[in-house]
Write a protein that holds these residues in place. Structure first.
Motif, mmCIF file in Angstrom:
data_model
loop_
_atom_site.group_PDB
_atom_site.id
_atom_site.type_symbol
_atom_site.label_atom_id
_atom_site.label_comp_id
_atom_site.label_asym_id
_atom_site.label_seq_id
_atom_site.Cartn_x
_atom_site.Cartn_y
_atom_site.Cartn_z
ATOM 1 N N MET A 160 0.844 -1.202 0.000
ATOM 2 C CA MET A 160 0.000 0.000 0.000
ATOM 3 C C MET A 160 0.881 1.254 0.000
ATOM 4 N N LYS A 161 0.571 2.180 -0.839
ATOM 5 C CA LYS A 161 1.381 3.382 -0.971
ATOM 6 C C LYS A 161 1.246 4.264 0.264
ATOM 7 N N LYS A 162 2.415 4.734 0.779
ATOM 8 C CA LYS A 162 2.410 5.570 1.972
ATOM 9 C C LYS A 162 2.210 7.028 1.598
ATOM 10 N N HIS A 163 1.384 7.723 2.389
ATOM 11 C CA HIS A 163 1.123 9.135 2.138
ATOM 12 C C HIS A 163 1.723 9.977 3.264
ATOM 13 N N TYR A 164 2.162 11.163 2.939
ATOM 14 C CA TYR A 164 2.838 12.043 3.889
ATOM 15 C C TYR A 164 1.994 13.299 4.092
ATOM 16 N N PRO A 165 1.245 13.347 5.195
ATOM 17 C CA PRO A 165 0.284 14.446 5.394
ATOM 18 C C PRO A 165 0.930 15.816 5.487
ATOM 19 N N LEU A 166 2.069 15.931 6.169
ATOM 20 C CA LEU A 166 2.686 17.246 6.341
ATOM 21 C C LEU A 166 3.171 17.805 5.001
ATOM 22 N N ILE A 167 3.725 16.920 4.165
ATOM 23 C CA ILE A 167 4.165 17.356 2.838
ATOM 24 C C ILE A 167 2.957 17.796 2.009
ATOM 25 N N GLU A 168 1.857 17.028 2.111
ATOM 26 C CA GLU A 168 0.641 17.371 1.369
ATOM 27 C C GLU A 168 0.091 18.722 1.803
ATOM 28 N N ILE A 169 0.007 18.925 3.115
ATOM 29 C CA ILE A 169 -0.558 20.183 3.637
ATOM 30 C C ILE A 169 0.305 21.370 3.225
ATOM 31 N N SER A 170 1.612 21.243 3.435
ATOM 32 C CA SER A 170 2.499 22.358 3.102
ATOM 33 C C SER A 170 2.535 22.604 1.592
ATOM 34 N N GLY A 171 2.505 21.522 0.802
ATOM 35 C CA GLY A 171 2.523 21.662 -0.652
ATOM 36 C C GLY A 171 1.286 22.390 -1.161
ATOM 37 N N LEU A 172 0.108 22.004 -0.669
ATOM 38 C CA LEU A 172 -1.132 22.674 -1.071
ATOM 39 C C LEU A 172 -1.121 24.136 -0.656
ATOM 40 N N ALA A 173 -0.637 24.393 0.554
ATOM 41 C CA ALA A 173 -0.604 25.769 1.048
ATOM 42 C C ALA A 173 0.348 26.641 0.224
ATOM 43 N N VAL A 174 1.536 26.098 -0.082
ATOM 44 C CA VAL A 174 2.517 26.863 -0.862
ATOM 45 C C VAL A 174 1.978 27.146 -2.266
ATOM 46 N N ILE A 175 1.405 26.115 -2.914
ATOM 47 C CA ILE A 175 0.844 26.303 -4.265
ATOM 48 C C ILE A 175 -0.280 27.335 -4.234
ATOM 49 N N GLY A 176 -1.146 27.226 -3.214
ATOM 50 C CA GLY A 176 -2.255 28.170 -3.087
ATOM 51 C C GLY A 176 -1.769 29.599 -2.900
ATOM 52 N N LEU A 203 -0.205 30.915 -6.236
ATOM 53 C CA LEU A 203 -1.243 31.247 -7.206
ATOM 54 C C LEU A 203 -1.976 32.522 -6.810
ATOM 55 N N TYR A 204 -2.314 32.637 -5.543
ATOM 56 C CA TYR A 204 -3.070 33.816 -5.084
ATOM 57 C C TYR A 204 -2.234 35.086 -5.246
ATOM 58 N N ILE A 205 -0.976 35.037 -4.815
ATOM 59 C CA ILE A 205 -0.100 36.213 -4.926
ATOM 60 C C ILE A 205 0.138 36.550 -6.396
ATOM 61 N N PHE A 206 0.318 35.477 -7.193
ATOM 62 C CA PHE A 206 0.529 35.655 -8.643
ATOM 63 C C PHE A 206 -0.630 36.432 -9.252
ATOM 64 N N GLY A 207 -1.861 36.048 -8.860
ATOM 65 C CA GLY A 207 -3.040 36.723 -9.384
ATOM 66 C C GLY A 207 -3.185 38.140 -8.875
ATOM 67 N N ARG A 208 -2.925 38.334 -7.612
ATOM 68 C CA ARG A 208 -3.109 39.659 -7.018
ATOM 69 C C ARG A 208 -2.079 40.673 -7.516
ATOM 70 N N LEU A 209 -0.883 40.189 -7.895
ATOM 71 C CA LEU A 209 0.164 41.101 -8.372
ATOM 72 C C LEU A 209 0.135 41.283 -9.895
ATOM 73 N N HIS A 210 -0.854 40.641 -10.552
ATOM 74 C CA HIS A 210 -1.081 40.831 -11.992
ATOM 75 C C HIS A 210 0.140 40.463 -12.845
ATOM 76 N N SER A 270 -6.210 33.902 -8.694
ATOM 77 C CA SER A 270 -6.646 34.227 -7.325
ATOM 78 C C SER A 270 -7.678 33.226 -6.827
ATOM 79 N N VAL A 271 -8.631 32.863 -7.686
ATOM 80 C CA VAL A 271 -9.679 31.909 -7.302
ATOM 81 C C VAL A 271 -9.081 30.540 -7.014
ATOM 82 N N TRP A 272 -8.230 30.046 -7.926
ATOM 83 C CA TRP A 272 -7.634 28.728 -7.716
ATOM 84 C C TRP A 272 -6.643 28.740 -6.553
ATOM 85 N N GLY A 273 -5.995 29.860 -6.321
ATOM 86 C CA GLY A 273 -5.152 29.975 -5.137
ATOM 87 C C GLY A 273 -5.961 29.825 -3.867
ATOM 88 N N THR A 274 -7.124 30.476 -3.836
ATOM 89 C CA THR A 274 -8.017 30.352 -2.682
ATOM 90 C C THR A 274 -8.491 28.912 -2.501
#
Length: 576
Positions: free
Chosen positions: A1-17, A20-27, A54-58
């Protein structure tokens, strides 16, 4: 069974978000994409890109928070849940195929169905080499061959996005000839043949059923016409039939994965042509009726089928249309263009009879009156037979879809193209098949051979009489290639071709592209002594440019070319 890493997932989603949000807000969108894929259109589409970033970042930040609280509750990671749902969806798709095969005995009938498919493919390929039409030439020039952003551009209903993506794949692999451009439509049209067989067999539950419906799908000129042009209508038809099959499975075994699969088909259909709303609504209502026939309570239908399917379909359509909304600078071109805007009731009701007459004439393409009358008799017999058998699924299929489509038409109050209703005859074929089975009950196995021979004869007659090539649907300028052959020997660098309406522009430009002919795009860039070639349908020359009685330098049965030397010829003069 494939092992999942919650902290990496949480931080990765947060960083990507956050990115994306900053990218959108700074045009940054226009500059960023302008460097990756340079195109002047990015400047105009930048604000819309910024909004979506901005929407997808959110959304990604919200997913990160969801993953965090899920980890706190020790209920598994988001990646694990997505993996489980993906496996469940794949398992449901496989189960649907197995269920369909077990109910239809398809593998026992593959030789017969393969023969009907061969006839259908043959006649479609035969007509795939007809002259290019306006809509498909425009699709290639404007969307397929004009950069990645234009694949998703929707300035008018001409771009059937899912079909356009398939065309892009086809021309990348096989070149830019008419056959390659039409290949996705041909393939979808041929696949409709076994799909109609499966739907008919599932509903009628008889080992003699399905063949008549498959035969008509293979050889009716109306279906051949739209299978042999590069438009998204055959994909719409195929997805409509698949949706009805998925609906039958749902009515028998309601569950959330089945709802998700059903919704995925709707989302893909909407991504192909927004008018997929018509068949989707009708099939959904019919599926709900089938569930009630099977004893499911109304409140369970609403909560366990209608609500989740509506939510999943909307989410899927919004996800797929994200690049379309960006490329089209909003949703106005999609939901409020001139073709879909509501008309005043008086105008709408006045045009409705003419619209129905045009639709009927198109559907009856190439059919002698005797054949048409016979098909209506078989349809009536089929409905009567279904009623006597108390087969409510089959009896109500076409009427429910037809009535639901008509209600939506009244609600929209806009007159669509007649080809919008191309899916309706496919569902009437189920009742026709029931009528045919009633008439051919004594023939049994011999009936299949007779039907195959009649299908082959019908395909041959269609090829000889050719009601397809001469049909003006989606824009018809058949002599464009002859015109370009003339231009190839007379047009030089610095000259200009000017099409004059009547579908002469995109079709002529397509063949010029294929011939590699240069063309000055703007008259202001012409130099004295250059030649302007006015291309027009015969008898429809631009009098304001050429005078009242110009002499064509080249003409065919349907087209004229007027060659005028820029800066020298007076109106009405012609040069060769």
């Amino acid at each position: 069974m494939k092992k999942h890493y919650p902290l990496i997932e949480i931080s990765g989603l947060a960083v990507i978000g956050c990115i994306l949000y900053i990218f959108g807000r700074l045009h940054f969108s226009a500059a960023f994409f302008g460097k990756i894929a340079p195109h002047p259109l990015w400047t105009a589409r930048g604000p819309m890109c910024d909004l979506f970033f901005s929407v997808w970042g959110t959304i990604f930040i919200a997913l990160a928070l969801s993953a965090f609280f899920s980890h706190r509750r020790k209920s598994g990671t988001l990646a694990a849940k997505i993996t489980d749902w993906s496996r469940l969806l794949f398992s449901e798709a496989v189960d649907l195929l197995k269920w369909t095969d077990s109910r239809t005995q398809f593998r026992r009938e593959w030789a017969w169905i393969g023969a009907f498919m061969l006839i259908g493919a043959g006649i479609r390929v035969y007509f795939a080499f007809q002259p290019m039409r306006f809509d498909e030439a425009h699709t290639f020039l404007q969307f397929v061959n004009n950069g990645a952003l234009y694949l998703f551009s929707y300035p008018a209903p001409n771009n059937h996005v899912l079909h356009t993506l398939f065309v892009k794949l086809s021309v990348t692999l096989f070149g830019t000839g008419p056959f390659a451009i039409r290949l996705p439509s041909i393939a979808a049209g041929v696949l409709c043949i076994p799909a109609v067989f499966l739907l008919t067999r599932l509903i009628l539950k008889s080992k003699e059923s399905g063949f008549f419906a498959a035969a008509l799908t293979a050889v009716l000129p109306y279906f051949i016409l739209y299978s042999s042009m590069a438009r998204g209508y055959t994909i719409l038809c195929l997805l409509s039939i698949c949706l009805a099959i998925a609906g039958l499975r749902l009515a028998e075994k309601p569950n959330l994965p089945s709802c998700f699969l059903y919704s995925l088909i709707i989302s893909l259909g909407m991504f192909d042509v927004p008018t997929f709303l018509f068949p989707a609504a009708g099939i959904t209502l019919w599926t709900a009726a089938c569930m009630q026939i099977n004893g499911v309570r109304l409140k369970d239908i609403a909560a366990g089928f209608v609500a989740p399917c509506a939510a999943f379909s909307l989410a899927g359509a919004l996800f797929l249309y994200t690049p379309v909304i960006i490329a089209s600078d909003g949703v106005s071109h999609i939901i409020s263009n001139k073709f879909v805007k509501a008309k005043p009731w008086g105008f709408f009701l006045e045009k409705l009879p003419e619209h129905f007459a045009q639709t009927g004439n198109q559907m009856a393409l190439g059919l002698p009156p005797v054949v048409l009358i016979l098909l209506f008799i078989i349809l009536a017999l089929g409905l009567l037979h279904l009623s006597r058998l108390k087969n409510q699924q089959g009896f109500w299929l076409a009427p429910i879809i037809f009535v639901c489509s008509f209600i939506i038409l009244l609600a929209k109050r806009s007159i669509p193209f007649p080809r919008t209703w191309i899916y309706l005859p496919l569902f009437a074929l189920v009742a026709m098949d029931a009528g045919y089975c009633l008439l051919a009950a004594k023939f049994k196995e011999k009936g299949k051979g007779v039907l195959l021979a009649l299908s082959l004869a019908a395909a041959f007659v269609t090829a000889v009489q050719d009601p397809v090539t001469i049909n003006p649907a989606t824009g018809y300028f058949p002599d464009a290639q002859k015109v370009v052959n003339y231009l190839s020997t007379h047009m030089k660098k610095g000259d200009m071709m000017v099409p004059h309406g009547h579908n002469s522009d995109a079709t002529t430009e397509y063949y010029m592209y294929r011939a590699g002919l240069p063309n000055v795009e703007n008259e202001h860039d012409l130099k004295k002594g250059a030649t302007i070639f006015y291309v027009t349908k015969k008898g429809f020359f631009p009098e304001n440019k050429l005078g009242p009685n110009p002499t064509p330098s080249f003409e065919t049965e349907d087209a004229e070319v007027f060659a005028v030397v820029y800066g020298e010829d007076a109106p009405g003069a012609a040069a060769d």
